[in-house]
Scaffold this active site. Structure first.
Site, PDB file in Angstrom:
ATOM      1  N   HIS A  79     -13.901   0.244   4.623  1.00 26.67           N
ATOM      2  CA  HIS A  79     -14.163   1.378   3.737  1.00 26.67           C
ATOM      3  C   HIS A  79     -15.473   1.160   2.975  1.00 26.67           C
ATOM      4  CE1 HIS A  79     -13.756   4.624   1.030  1.00 26.67           C
ATOM      5  NE2 HIS A  79     -12.816   4.172   0.225  1.00 26.67           N
TER       6      HIS A  79
ATOM      7  N   SER B 264      -7.558  -1.128   1.695  1.00 19.98           N
ATOM      8  CA  SER B 264      -8.813  -1.256   2.441  1.00 19.98           C
ATOM      9  C   SER B 264      -9.649  -2.388   1.861  1.00 19.98           C
ATOM     10  CB  SER B 264      -9.598   0.056   2.384  1.00 19.98           C
ATOM     11  OG  SER B 264      -9.873   0.410   1.036  1.00 19.98           O
TER      12      SER B 264
ATOM     13  N   GLN C 297      -8.243   1.988  -9.725  1.00 21.34           N
ATOM     14  CA  GLN C 297      -7.612   2.560  -8.535  1.00 21.34           C
ATOM     15  C   GLN C 297      -6.435   1.729  -8.050  1.00 21.34           C
ATOM     16  OE1 GLN C 297      -9.911   4.131  -5.279  1.00 21.34           O
ATOM     17  NE2 GLN C 297     -11.697   4.450  -6.577  1.00 21.34           N
TER      18      GLN C 297
ATOM     19  N   CYS D  15      -9.034  10.784  -0.614  1.00 20.48           N
ATOM     20  CA  CYS D  15      -8.832  10.654  -2.057  1.00 20.48           C
ATOM     21  C   CYS D  15     -10.082  10.047  -2.675  1.00 20.48           C
ATOM     22  CB  CYS D  15      -7.613   9.801  -2.359  1.00 20.48           C
ATOM     23  SG  CYS D  15      -7.715   8.108  -1.721  1.00 20.48           S
TER      24      CYS D  15
ATOM     25  N   SER E 159      -2.629  -9.303  13.293  1.00 18.43           N
ATOM     26  CA  SER E 159      -1.940  -9.059  12.026  1.00 18.43           C
ATOM     27  C   SER E 159      -0.462  -8.766  12.267  1.00 18.43           C
ATOM     28  CB  SER E 159      -2.591  -7.874  11.302  1.00 18.43           C
ATOM     29  OG  SER E 159      -1.999  -7.663  10.049  1.00 18.43           O
TER      30      SER E 159
ATOM     31  N   CYS F 194     -15.485   8.108  -3.324  1.00 14.57           N
ATOM     32  CA  CYS F 194     -15.200   7.732  -1.929  1.00 14.57           C
ATOM     33  C   CYS F 194     -15.440   8.869  -0.946  1.00 14.57           C
ATOM     34  CB  CYS F 194     -13.756   7.239  -1.799  1.00 14.57           C
ATOM     35  SG  CYS F 194     -13.427   5.720  -2.689  1.00 14.57           S
TER      36      CYS F 194
END
Length: 390
Positions: free
Chosen positions: A345, A244, A152, A375, A210, A91
């Site tokens: 992402h 994400s 993950q 990360c 949201s 990432c």
């Protein structure tokens, strides 16, 4: 000693990484080419002067194989004499590209270099580079971790459990990410960084409406009874709402020295001050942002209180909230224009997307110092400190 400065930074809008996503019709080479072309146009730099183009891509297979960055610059119309390479630090791939580019400028190896990244998760889904039945880790890793590594999503659940992060707290963080992103769009704060493409002008995943109540209705995204038996501490609080999404997008930054910027009449947005990369537990693979933050602050001879703005990649809400608990950072300074939970992402593009958003936010807010950290799968993290220039 030479320094390294960012003189231009652009990104595409970010689309959903699904077949019906707004950018799914665009080949990943063309996504990246669009940012490279726009970078040259907005900066006014002759592409022939660029010493190298360093790009990040995670799933380097299919339409993202064969050194995608090289073909993107050719598609963008750059001279054939401009070289390129594509790197993979998961990432953080394009943040690593920024590190390499800046370090090359500081060392004198480069005068003008582009760091960039791309990922089309609609056309090249995650894990496409690992054929079914193939083991990417090998027997030595299996011997070292006999119970096996984890995805993950399970790491995100383990982090939530270890730091006692409730579902409500993670959902509230996600809602705030959407609120900030929507406010930034409405306030025109992304206008300077976004390069519209094929009629797509805005990030597709931002949900202004949201709410915690809406997110509360989502099911756990990674529930697995086998992992539940292995890790009974997991409460299964990670959902699609506080993680994400998968996305398509590209981003690019132009890096040079202050001396070269002055000679070419370029206005620096920020100085790339200090860099760090670190490894961490590959089971809690997303916690490397904590030691990476500590390491880069030591190298910069700064404290957390010196930092005006932070970009901490929102791979999962649990990652940023655990980082905050460990560092004590003020969340009002973190991802001020929203983060990956809202904006998206696109793996290989996210590092330079964060840098792009950060340098423009620094200029808009008059920030002196900023810190970016990400990360990465396998227990890795990048961090860097940027300095505002007045």
């Amino acid at each position: 000693m030479r320094d390294a400065v960012v003189v231009e930074a652009v990104r595409t809008p970010i689309g959903k990484g699904k077949p019906n996503g707004s950018l799914a019709h665009v080949h990943p080479v063309e996504l990246l080419a669009h940012t490279l072309r726009t970078l040259a146009e907005r900066s006014g730099v002759d592409p022939a002067l660029i010493d190298d183009v360093i790009g990040g891509t995670v799933d380097q297979v299919g339409e993202q194989a064969m050194n995608t960055t090289r073909y993107a610059l050719l598609s963008a119309g750059f001279p054939e004499s401009v070289p390129a390479t594509t790197v993979d630090r998961q990432c953080g791939s394009s943040q690593q590209a920024v590190h390499f580019a800046a370090q090359g400028v500081i060392s004198g190896a480069y005068d003008l270099v582009v760091a960039c990244g791309v990922e089309s998760m609609s056309r090249v889904p995650m894990w496409s580079n690992v054929p079914e039945g193939k083991d990417p880790f090998g027997p030595g890793v299996a011997q070292r971790y006999p119970e096996g590594l984890v995805p993950q999503g399970i790491s995100a659940e383990l982090i939530a459990a270890k730091w006692s992060l409730s579902r409500e707290r993670m959902d509230a963080f996600a809602v705030e990410s959407h609120r900030r992103a929507a406010a930034a769009w409405e306030g025109g704060l992304f206008d300077a960084e976004v390069a519209p493409l094929d009629g797509v002008t805005r990030d597709e995943c931002v949900r202004p409406g949201s709410s915690v109540e809406v997110l509360a209705g989502l099911k756990p995204a990674y529930y697995d009874p086998t992992f539940g038996e292995r890790f009974p501490q997991i409460d299964w609080n990670v959902t699609a709402g506080n993680a994400s999404p998968v996305n398509d997008g590209a981003s690019a930054v132009l890096i040079t020295s202050s001396e070269t910027a002055a000679r070419l009449g370029l206005r620096p947005l920020a100085r790339l001050h200090s860099f760090a990369v670190t490894g961490s537990d590959p089971l809690l693979m997303l916690t490397g942002v904590v030691p990476a933050t500590e390491k880069v602050l030591r190298r910069a001879s700064l404290t957390l209180d010196d930092i005006d703005l932070f970009e901490v990649n929102e791979a999962f809400a649990s990652v940023v909230l655990a980082w905050r608990q460990e560092t004590g950072a003020d969340l009002s300074k973190v991802n001020v224009h929203g983060g990956a939970i809202a904006l998206g992402h696109p793996l290989g593009a996210s590092g330079t997307r964060l840098t792009t958003t950060l340098v423009h936010a620094m200029r808009g807010r008059g920030a002196r110092f900023a810190l970016q950290t990400m990360c990465e799968a396998g227990g890795l993290a990048n961090a860097m400190v940027l300095e505002g220039l007045r």
